[in-house]
Design an enzyme around this catalytic site. Sequence first.
Site, short mmCIF file in Angstrom:
data_model
loop_
_atom_site.label_atom_id
_atom_site.label_comp_id
_atom_site.label_asym_id
_atom_site.label_seq_id
_atom_site.Cartn_x
_atom_site.Cartn_y
_atom_site.Cartn_z
CB THR A 8 -3.64 4.68 -7.72
OG1 THR A 8 -3.78 4.25 -6.18
CG2 THR A 8 -4.31 5.98 -8.10
CB SER A 9 -1.08 0.14 -9.95
OG SER A 9 -1.91 0.25 -11.09
CB THR A 10 1.60 1.74 -6.43
OG1 THR A 10 1.72 3.08 -6.69
CG2 THR A 10 2.12 0.84 -7.21
CD GLN A 13 -0.06 4.82 -9.36
OE1 GLN A 13 -0.91 3.86 -9.03
NE2 GLN A 13 0.46 4.61 -10.49
#
Length: 188
Positions: A8-10, A13
């Site tokens: 996930t990007s962050t 999430q």
Amino acid sequence: MLVGYARTSTLDQKAGLEGQKRELNEAGCDRLFIEQVSSVDVRERHKLAEALSYVREGDTLVVTKLDRLARSVAHLLEILDTLTDRGAALRILNMNLDTSTPTGKFMLTMLGGVAEFEREIMLERQREGIAKAKAKGKYKGRKPTARAKAEEVLQMYREGVGGTEIAKRLEIGRASVYRILDEAKGEA
């Protein structure tokens, strides 16, 4: 052996990451490599690099979606080359795609191109929308969170706290801390 990769990007999430882990486990992955990092800077994706180093001949790297693996067709093809050189394949669950076949490789390359094109169109529309909103005076950008904490940054710095620690405590970027400190020195 099935080797799973989830990203996930962050850090926010968590649900998305849990969903990916669940799908990879249901697919029968024996080993999972998991990270929470943006795909934009591929140099920071240490777990992907570990997963690619871990796979051996006959293994399959499994991801839930193509966008969890690669941001561009060039990057996708680079990953495919690495896997092919190792005698491994790639499986993308939501596309029911497996590169252990020539058809699977062909379809992946085509779909990767479409996905990249779609992303570029979305970004172009986003930039156009922002430009229109700015022209109408309705777009102000995001609120400058670091600047709002400038006094706290300066106080902590005066107390001897280092820039990295200030950034961590105030949950702002390190570059923002140093920008605030540089501006304060310029005003002094």
